[in-house]
Design an enzyme around this catalytic site. Structure first.
Site, PDB file in Angstrom:
ATOM      1  CB  CYS B 177      -0.948  -0.026   1.193  1.00  0.00           C
ATOM      2  SG  CYS B 177      -1.909  -1.547   1.183  1.00  0.00           S
ATOM      3  CG  HIS B 318      -1.784   4.747   5.065  1.00  0.00           C
ATOM      4  ND1 HIS B 318      -1.740   4.475   3.717  1.00  0.00           N
ATOM      5  CD2 HIS B 318      -1.904   3.540   5.686  1.00  0.00           C
ATOM      6  CE1 HIS B 318      -1.820   3.170   3.526  1.00  0.00           C
ATOM      7  NE2 HIS B 318      -1.927   2.579   4.699  1.00  0.00           N
ATOM      8  CD  GLU B 329      -1.567   8.387   8.741  1.00  0.00           C
ATOM      9  OE1 GLU B 329      -2.606   7.702   8.676  1.00  0.00           O
ATOM     10  OE2 GLU B 329      -1.130   9.041   7.772  1.00  0.00           O
ATOM     11  CG  HIS B 355      -6.374   0.922   1.486  1.00  0.00           C
ATOM     12  ND1 HIS B 355      -5.468   1.532   0.628  1.00  0.00           N
ATOM     13  CD2 HIS B 355      -5.629   0.314   2.449  1.00  0.00           C
ATOM     14  CE1 HIS B 355      -4.233   1.296   1.064  1.00  0.00           C
ATOM     15  NE2 HIS B 355      -4.301   0.559   2.161  1.00  0.00           N
ATOM     16  CG  PHE B 414       0.118  -5.781   4.548  1.00  0.00           C
ATOM     17  CD1 PHE B 414      -0.431  -4.899   5.471  1.00  0.00           C
ATOM     18  CD2 PHE B 414      -0.685  -6.823   4.079  1.00  0.00           C
ATOM     19  CE1 PHE B 414      -1.742  -5.056   5.918  1.00  0.00           C
ATOM     20  CE2 PHE B 414      -1.992  -6.982   4.523  1.00  0.00           C
ATOM     21  CZ  PHE B 414      -2.521  -6.100   5.437  1.00  0.00           C
TER      22      PHE B 414
END
Lengths: 79, 427
Positions: B177, B318, B329, B355, B414
């Site tokens: 991502c 994000h 975050e 996403h 990831f």
């Protein structure tokens, strides 16, 4: 035009995205119809599927024009 | 001079293209985003009835004139079957971006100086799944000769280069991502360091398939509690959030060396002034404690950028809407910006489109640039009650007009990979 010829030309039109008028018997897949080597592999697979025949690799290599395909398939069906 | 984007060569953005759940085309998508619309709905691409997550953000099907996607208007039918959907979406966004930039290399030198770097997180998953099923059914000989080249991630870059004759560096990024930001940042560096003058760069993803959704369901990453209210499912920072919503699409930019862009009179959207990366070295899917990796990526983006946190007005987070990641975050951004956090607007546009995995960073980069252009922060939808209070304004529900000159965009993937990128108003 035989049923085989008509069906072959229809498959060629669909897979190569070319106009029907261009798909003459003499037309070469690569030289006249814009196919590359992967397109021809896929075409042969489509013929196998549509006509229920098996086209071994050495025979497939010799099928370079619309007529080659029609002749090969008709010979297989007659056999 | 290495490690700096501002010397010796500066990099600007001169073209942008988007295909995402809010539609096709930058103008149309941005307008819908500022109207606080959502692109999330029930899954149509396959029958999802057996899955715990049955909603996603799909690129809407329909005519181009309505801001939707009809592939036949973009890609010859004969070529479509040679591309998995992730490549098709990249072609759509790249076409818009290249046309928007007006860049048409006339000479061989110009073509050689124009490269492509489009990444994807997962690549041709649906195509791999279909072909695996053929093999499983004993039909190994029925595999299409186009199976492998339509599934390979770098073939998005390949197809774009073939379409336009761009013969410069042809590269691709795969960092889950974080792919989109890495592609933009790495491509900018190729220009800064002289490997190319122009780069078509970004990310693309199309993993809304049976195997893609089932896989993320198995990893317990997706929202499952809002199948009956899909537009409320992606709710970054809200206390009711329960996982991310899968989206698909592509974001592509044309990056260009500043003098090259000026010389041809190109319209310049923004400059890329900073790019930072880090690794967590912690866990395959979970962010590290305190999201230290996020903090270090942001810090690295500021290094050599020529700006400091007090000069940033907007952060595109994000913010995936997962229970753990969002607040971590937020904590990292608070640490990065300190007392200047109170003058920040930070939103998660994933609230509207879900996403987009490997495309997320690139699409969000486009939104960050538009936020600078129009001096408006796009909203975080569905943020009714934050799970954690903060001095940072998270632009709940409605867009906000803000004096935005510099924007930061974050993406984390990831494997513990983090990337941040800084954009500034055109010089």
């Amino acid at each position: 035009m035989s049923d085989t010829a008509e069906k072959v030309k229809k498959i060629v039109v669909e897979h190569l995205g070319v106009e029907e008028a261009k798909v003459t018997s003499e037309a070469s897949f690569i030289d006249d119809l814009g196919a590359d080597s992967l397109d021809t592999v896929e075409l042969v697979m489509a013929f196998e599927e549509a006509f229920g025949v098996e086209i071994p690799d050495d025979a497939a290599e010799k099928i370079t024009t619309v007529k080659d395909a029609i002749d090969y398939i008709e010979a297989q069906k007659a056999a | 001079m290495f490690g700096s984007l501002t010397t010796p060569r500066r990099v600007v953005v001169t073209g942008m293209g988007i295909a995402c759940p809010l539609g096709v085309g930058v103008a149309n998508v941005w307008q819908r985003m500022l109207a606080s619309e959502s692109g999330i709905g029930p899954i149509n691409l396959f029958d999802a009835k057996d899955l715990p997550a049955r909603i996603a953000g799909e690129v809407p099907t329909g005519p181009k004139a309505e801001g939707k996607l009809d592939l036949n208007e973009w890609i010859p039918v004969k070529d479509q079957k040679k591309m998995d959907r992730f490549i098709q979406l990249a072609m759509v966004a790249a076409t818009e971006a290249v046309e928007d930039s007006g860049w048409v290399p006339e000479s061989e030198d110009d073509r050689n100086a124009t490269g492509v770097m489009i990444g994807s997180g997962i690549g041709g998953l649906p195509t791999i799944s279909e072909n695996a099923q053929l093999v499983g059914a004993g039909k190994a000989r029925r595999l299409s000769p186009f199976f492998i080249p339509s599934a390979l991630i770098n073939l998005a870059s390949g197809h774009v280069s073939i379409k336009y004759g761009f013969k410069g560096p042809n590269h691709s990024v795969v960092t889950a991502c974080a792919t989109g930001v890495h592609a933009l940042g790495d491509a900018a560096r190729l220009i800064a360091l002289g490997d190319a003058d122009v780069m078509v760069a970004g990310g693309t993803e199309a993993a809304i398939s049976d195997i893609g959704m089932a896989g993320f369901c198995a990893a317990r990453a997706l929202s499952t509690g809002f199948n009956d209210r899909p537009q409320e499912a992606s709710r970054p920072w809200d206390k009711e959030r329960d996982g991310f919503v899968m989206g698909e699409g592509a974001g592509i930019m044309v990056l260009e060396e500043l003098e090259h862009a000026k010389k041809r009179g190109a319209k310049i959207y923004a400059e890329i002034i900073g790019y930072g990366m880090s690794g967590d070295a912690y866990h395959i899917t979970a962010p590290a404690e305190n999201h230290d990796g996020a903090y270090r990526a942001m810090k690295a983006a500021f290094k050599n950028s020529g700006v400091t946190p007090d000069q940033v007005q907007y952060v595109n987070a994000h913010g995936t809407s997962t229970p753990m990641g969002d607040d971590l975050e937020l904590e990292a951004v608070e640490k990065m910006f300190g007392e200047f956090g109170k003058q920040l607007a930070m939103s998660s546009t994933k609230s509207a489109i879900g996403h987009l995995l490997g495309a997320a960073g690139a699409v969000e980069g486009v939104f960050s640039i538009l936020a600078i252009r129009d001096r408006v922060a796009p909203p975080t939808l569905n943020l009714h009650e934050p799970s954690r209070e903060s001095v940072i304004d998270r632009v709940a529900l409605q867009p906000q007009e803000r004096p935005i000159e510099v924007a930061l965009s974050n993406s984390f993937g990831f494997g513990g990979t983090n990337a941040s990128i800084l954009f500034r108003r055109a010089p």
